[in-house]
Design a protein around this motif. Structure first.
Motif, PDB file in Angstrom:
ATOM      1  N   TYR A 386       0.836  -1.206   0.000  1.00  0.00           N
ATOM      2  CA  TYR A 386       0.000   0.000   0.000  1.00  0.00           C
ATOM      3  C   TYR A 386       0.870   1.255   0.000  1.00  0.00           C
ATOM      4  CZ  TYR A 386      -3.191   3.668   1.416  1.00  0.00           C
ATOM      5  OH  TYR A 386      -3.904   4.846   1.450  1.00  0.00           O
ATOM      6  N   TRP A 387       1.766   1.336   0.965  1.00  0.00           N
ATOM      7  CA  TRP A 387       2.487   2.606   1.166  1.00  0.00           C
ATOM      8  C   TRP A 387       3.486   2.874   0.040  1.00  0.00           C
ATOM      9  CZ3 TRP A 387       7.701   3.890   2.747  1.00  0.00           C
ATOM     10  CH2 TRP A 387       7.872   5.269   3.014  1.00  0.00           C
ATOM     11  N   ILE A 388       4.305   1.874  -0.291  1.00  0.00           N
ATOM     12  CA  ILE A 388       5.356   2.126  -1.294  1.00  0.00           C
ATOM     13  C   ILE A 388       4.727   2.417  -2.660  1.00  0.00           C
ATOM     14  CG2 ILE A 388       7.336   1.146  -2.508  1.00  0.00           C
ATOM     15  CD1 ILE A 388       8.153  -0.304  -0.010  1.00  0.00           C
ATOM     16  N   CYS A 389       3.725   1.615  -3.042  1.00  0.00           N
ATOM     17  CA  CYS A 389       3.150   1.797  -4.377  1.00  0.00           C
ATOM     18  C   CYS A 389       2.349   3.101  -4.467  1.00  0.00           C
ATOM     19  CB  CYS A 389       2.282   0.597  -4.763  1.00  0.00           C
ATOM     20  SG  CYS A 389       3.233  -0.925  -4.851  1.00  0.00           S
ATOM     21  N   LYS A 390       1.717   3.496  -3.380  1.00  0.00           N
ATOM     22  CA  LYS A 390       0.964   4.761  -3.375  1.00  0.00           C
ATOM     23  C   LYS A 390       1.897   5.956  -3.458  1.00  0.00           C
ATOM     24  CE  LYS A 390      -3.609   4.977  -2.490  1.00  0.00           C
ATOM     25  NZ  LYS A 390      -3.840   4.439  -3.818  1.00  0.00           N
ATOM     26  N   LYS A 391       3.063   5.801  -2.844  1.00  0.00           N
ATOM     27  CA  LYS A 391       4.018   6.909  -2.774  1.00  0.00           C
ATOM     28  C   LYS A 391       4.632   7.194  -4.154  1.00  0.00           C
ATOM     29  CE  LYS A 391       5.590   9.455   0.534  1.00  0.00           C
ATOM     30  NZ  LYS A 391       4.705  10.112   1.472  1.00  0.00           N
ATOM     31  N   ALA A 392       4.815   6.140  -4.957  1.00  0.00           N
ATOM     32  CA  ALA A 392       5.651   6.260  -6.155  1.00  0.00           C
ATOM     33  C   ALA A 392       5.181   7.318  -7.163  1.00  0.00           C
ATOM     34  CB  ALA A 392       5.799   4.896  -6.825  1.00  0.00           C
ATOM     35  N   PRO A 393       3.887   7.384  -7.531  1.00  0.00           N
ATOM     36  CA  PRO A 393       3.537   8.363  -8.574  1.00  0.00           C
ATOM     37  C   PRO A 393       3.848   9.810  -8.189  1.00  0.00           C
ATOM     38  CG  PRO A 393       1.793   6.733  -8.344  1.00  0.00           C
ATOM     39  CD  PRO A 393       2.744   6.514  -7.204  1.00  0.00           C
ATOM     40  N   SER A 394       3.468  10.231  -6.984  1.00  0.00           N
ATOM     41  CA  SER A 394       3.726  11.627  -6.603  1.00  0.00           C
ATOM     42  C   SER A 394       5.228  11.856  -6.416  1.00  0.00           C
ATOM     43  CB  SER A 394       2.961  11.993  -5.328  1.00  0.00           C
ATOM     44  OG  SER A 394       3.367  11.154  -4.275  1.00  0.00           O
ATOM     45  N   ARG A 487      -6.976   3.961   5.725  1.00  0.00           N
ATOM     46  CA  ARG A 487      -5.830   4.425   4.934  1.00  0.00           C
ATOM     47  C   ARG A 487      -4.808   5.142   5.820  1.00  0.00           C
ATOM     48  NH1 ARG A 487      -6.185   6.381  -0.921  1.00  0.00           N
ATOM     49  NH2 ARG A 487      -7.140   4.617  -1.953  1.00  0.00           N
ATOM     50  N   TYR A 488      -5.313   6.023   6.665  1.00  0.00           N
ATOM     51  CA  TYR A 488      -4.388   6.751   7.546  1.00  0.00           C
ATOM     52  C   TYR A 488      -3.643   5.760   8.445  1.00  0.00           C
ATOM     53  CZ  TYR A 488      -2.671   9.351  11.505  1.00  0.00           C
ATOM     54  OH  TYR A 488      -1.857   9.828  12.497  1.00  0.00           O
ATOM     55  N   ALA A 489      -4.394   4.820   8.999  1.00  0.00           N
ATOM     56  CA  ALA A 489      -3.777   3.873   9.938  1.00  0.00           C
ATOM     57  C   ALA A 489      -2.738   3.002   9.234  1.00  0.00           C
ATOM     58  CB  ALA A 489      -4.862   3.003  10.575  1.00  0.00           C
ATOM     59  N   VAL A 490      -3.061   2.545   8.023  1.00  0.00           N
ATOM     60  CA  VAL A 490      -2.133   1.657   7.302  1.00  0.00           C
ATOM     61  C   VAL A 490      -0.885   2.430   6.872  1.00  0.00           C
ATOM     62  CG1 VAL A 490      -1.863   0.266   5.201  1.00  0.00           C
ATOM     63  CG2 VAL A 490      -3.921   0.024   6.597  1.00  0.00           C
ATOM     64  N   GLU A 491      -1.091   3.649   6.409  1.00  0.00           N
ATOM     65  CA  GLU A 491       0.060   4.468   6.030  1.00  0.00           C
ATOM     66  C   GLU A 491       0.971   4.699   7.251  1.00  0.00           C
ATOM     67  OE1 GLU A 491      -0.895   8.190   4.113  1.00  0.00           O
ATOM     68  OE2 GLU A 491       1.114   8.974   4.486  1.00  0.00           O
ATOM     69  N   THR A 492       0.357   5.010   8.373  1.00  0.00           N
ATOM     70  CA  THR A 492       1.134   5.254   9.586  1.00  0.00           C
ATOM     71  C   THR A 492       1.903   3.998   9.996  1.00  0.00           C
ATOM     72  OG1 THR A 492      -0.521   6.833  10.279  1.00  0.00           O
ATOM     73  CG2 THR A 492       0.981   6.055  11.985  1.00  0.00           C
ATOM     74  N   LEU A 493       1.219   2.886   9.895  1.00  0.00           N
ATOM     75  CA  LEU A 493       1.860   1.604  10.227  1.00  0.00           C
ATOM     76  C   LEU A 493       3.074   1.358   9.324  1.00  0.00           C
ATOM     77  CD1 LEU A 493       0.921  -0.419  12.286  1.00  0.00           C
ATOM     78  CD2 LEU A 493      -0.306  -1.641  10.496  1.00  0.00           C
ATOM     79  N   ALA A 494       2.918   1.675   8.042  1.00  0.00           N
ATOM     80  CA  ALA A 494       4.028   1.478   7.094  1.00  0.00           C
ATOM     81  C   ALA A 494       5.207   2.364   7.470  1.00  0.00           C
ATOM     82  CB  ALA A 494       3.565   1.785   5.671  1.00  0.00           C
ATOM     83  N   VAL A 495       4.914   3.599   7.827  1.00  0.00           N
ATOM     84  CA  VAL A 495       6.001   4.523   8.157  1.00  0.00           C
ATOM     85  C   VAL A 495       6.702   4.076   9.442  1.00  0.00           C
ATOM     86  CG1 VAL A 495       6.514   6.889   8.848  1.00  0.00           C
ATOM     87  CG2 VAL A 495       4.980   6.460   6.919  1.00  0.00           C
ATOM     88  N   ILE A 496       5.923   3.598  10.400  1.00  0.00           N
ATOM     89  CA  ILE A 496       6.538   3.091  11.638  1.00  0.00           C
ATOM     90  C   ILE A 496       7.389   1.857  11.322  1.00  0.00           C
ATOM     91  CG2 ILE A 496       6.007   1.974  13.856  1.00  0.00           C
ATOM     92  CD1 ILE A 496       3.665   4.022  14.021  1.00  0.00           C
ATOM     93  N   ALA A 497       6.875   1.002  10.462  1.00  0.00           N
ATOM     94  CA  ALA A 497       7.644  -0.196  10.088  1.00  0.00           C
ATOM     95  C   ALA A 497       8.908   0.188   9.333  1.00  0.00           C
ATOM     96  CB  ALA A 497       6.783  -1.124   9.237  1.00  0.00           C
ATOM     97  N   ALA A 498       8.827   1.211   8.497  1.00  0.00           N
ATOM     98  CA  ALA A 498      10.018   1.670   7.770  1.00  0.00           C
ATOM     99  C   ALA A 498      11.035   2.262   8.745  1.00  0.00           C
ATOM    100  CB  ALA A 498       9.633   2.694   6.701  1.00  0.00           C
TER     101      ALA A 498
END
Ligand code: FAD
Length: 544
Positions: A386-394, A487-498
């Motif tokens: 979710y996080w990496i693929c969403k981030k890529a276009p912008s 979405r907010y929770a999953v994005e936050t989780l990804a950033v914490i995991a990163a």
């Protein structure tokens, strides 16, 4: 008489070619070492130089400049159902397969190759994605198909010698006669892709196998030698192995209607197909189609994350390289404070993305013998995709802007990367579907998932903003309205995991900078602050 040029070309950055994609990428080197890679640098450097050569970059350009064409019929109206590709496409396929990107994570018996095979493959995949992403669709699917084929050991052992072979064979012949084979996947129909239970394609038993009739609205890489296909059988939605040729050697009933005219991903053919009495073999029990094919999909999702991170890396490298050479107002672009901040923000994002992607690969590597790692892979694949693929276009758009007008022009690689990026977020489960998967995993595997979240929180403890963000995300994930805020929770989780992944190997200044940039107060665009650490971040990103 010599022709005189009107002017001398000045202040253009040199071409970013003939680079060692491995040696020049410290975040990649550190991430793979931290996640178990033991390969000599010289081996990966040789791979990095090969794919970073001007020659391979040109192959990548040509494969997209001259997209595949469907030849549905011959000159007399007979069915052909073949796709013609530019030689450059075959070239990149041959290179990838020779390196074993489609098979190196499997042993001869179809079980997982020992660690760190997943990390070793991902290191290479990350580099290849920087040069040509379209051909990775069949490479990804072929490697991932083994996960689903494992339910049928007899079929798998017959196929494995062809799947494991490294000699690319583009000929259109029955798979047993070929040097090697590739495998695709057909799930999506017109009336529903996410909701595959709505599939209307039907399979009926015939002579010990099945005959399939119906369609697929998207079926990529149609020149694969076989496909894993979902269809409704008597017992419910089921998974089938559908080869291009029947066992008697005749061409199977796959009728390609047309190829999609896509935004990007142009080197890869994506077909609309109708099945007319197509021969297929049941994989796993009737009614267990989703359970069977999900073993494949979990692996393709991992690849989406790795390749999106790779594309961001190339966009960053192009932007930073250009900014270091281009002068504006008597100063190099990279030294202009605002550009410095944008580039550092981009570079930190890639640090987080590559650390996270490789951490996930370690989980896949360790999963067969470590229940915690298996739980990490189950929960975090959707989070990370979710996080990496969403981030890529912008991200890629911002990198493009760093090159000014040159970045918008096809002569640079940026337009191709930009067009390519959204597909990884859409296929193999689009963004919302990834978030729903996370909610489902949390509700199903309460204890294991909660222990993963607890460990991530512990690892990120003390990083700027991490504790508050983790509390907010967990509150949402436990609440009854979790879908609306997932979405907010999953994005936050990804950033914490990163942040947690970075804390295992990166200097503290990088972990803290990443967490502060991603979790602290900021606008929605790249380029917030970071002046204290920007120079260090950019030094790590690409040697000057
Ligand atoms: C280039 C390309 C190649 C492809 N190749 C293949 C292939 O080889 N094989 C194959 O099987 N498929 C392939 N696909 C199809 C792809 O997997 C689907 O497009 C994708 O799964 C989404 O399905 P859909 O298009 O039917 O959209 P829908 O399922 O209609 O979804 C539309 C949107 O709604 C969202 N959504 C769905 N359910 C919910 C919900 N409950 N709550 C909130 N939001 C929701 C989704 O996230 C998505 O954003 C390909 C697609 C592309 C673009």
């Amino acid at each position: 008489m010599a022709v005189r040029d009107a002017h001398e070309v000045l202040n253009q950055s040199p071409f970013y070619v003939d680079v060692d994609l491995y040696a020049s990428d410290r975040p990649l080197r550190e991430a793979i070492a931290a996640n178990g890679s033991t390969e000599p640098a010289s081996v990966l450097s040789a791979f990095g130089r090969r794919w970073g050569s001007a020659e391979m970059m040109e192959q990548g350009r040509l494969a997209n400049e001259f997209p595949p064409r469907l030849k549905a019929f011959d000159a007399k109206g007979g069915r052909l159902d073949v796709v013609e590709f530019h030689p450059a496409y075959h070239r990149v396929m041959a290179e990838s397969m020779e390196s074993g990107l489609h098979c190196m994570t499997w042993r001869n018996d179809g079980t997982r190759a020992p660690p760190p095979s997943e990390v070793a493959r991902a290191a290479r995949y990350y580099m290849v994605a920087q040069i040509e992403n379209g051909h990775m669709c069949p490479v990804t699917m072929t490697r991932a198909a083994v996960g689903a084929l494992a339910v049928d050991p007899a079929l798998l052992s017959a196929l494995l010698p062809k799947i494991a072979a490294r000699e690319y064979d583009k000929s259109f012949r029955p798979w047993p006669d070929k040097a090697s084979m590739t495998i695709g996947m057909g799930m999506t129909e017109k009336q529903g892709g996410t909701d595959v239970r709505a599939n209307t394609t039907r399979a009926v038993p015939a002579d010990g196998a099945y005959l399939v009739n119906g369609h697929k609205w998207f079926m990529s890489a149609p020149m694969c030698d076989a496909f894993l296909v979902l269809a409704q059988a008597e017992g419910g939605l089921s998974c089938f192995f559908m080869p291009r040729f029947r066992p008697d050697g005749s061409v199977n009933g796959l009728h390609f209607q047309r190829l999609k005219d896509k935004l990007g991903n142009r080197s890869n053919a994506s077909s609309e197909v109708e099945f007319v009495d197509a021969y297929a073999r049941l994989l796993g029990p009737e009614g267990a189609g989703i359970r069977t094919i999900i073993e494949m999909v979990q692996l393709t999702r991992l690849d989406c994350a790795v390749t999106s991170a790779g594309m961001m890396r190339m966009a960053l490298a192009q932007a930073l390289h250009h900014a270091r050479h281009r002068s504006v107002f008597q100063r190099k672009l990279v030294d202009q404070p605002m550009m410095h901040a944008v580039l550092a923000d981009l570079a930190l994002t890639v640090e987080g993305a590559v650390a996270l992607a490789m951490r996930l690969c370690r989980a896949f590597d360790q999963a067969p013998r470590d229940a915690n790692e298996a739980a990490y892979a189950r929960l975090m694949t959707a989070v990370i995709k979710y996080w990496i693929c969403k981030k890529a276009p912008s991200f890629i758009y911002e990198a493009m802007e760093c090159l000014g007008g040159n970045g918008y022009v096809e002569d640079s690689m940026l337009p191709r990367l930009y067009r390519e990026a959204p597909v990884n977020a859409i296929w193999e489960g689009s963004g919302n579907v990834m978030c729903l998967d996370v909610l489902r995993a949390l509700s199903r595997e309460d204890e294991a998932a909660r222990s993963i979240l607890g460990k991530l929180r512990q690892q990120a403890d003390g990083l700027p903003g991490a504790n508050d963000a983790a509390d907010r995300a967990l509150k949402i994930l436990q609440s009854r309205e979790s879908e609306a805020h997932a979405r907010y929770a999953v994005e936050t989780l990804a950033v914490i995991a990163a942040s947690a992944a970075l804390s295992e190997h990166a200097p503290s200044v990088i972990c803290e900078g990443f967490a502060a940039a991603q979790l602290g107060p900021r606008g929605s665009t790249f380029g917030s602050g970071l002046e204290r650490i920007a120079a260090q971040v950019l030094d790590r990103a690409l040697p000057a």
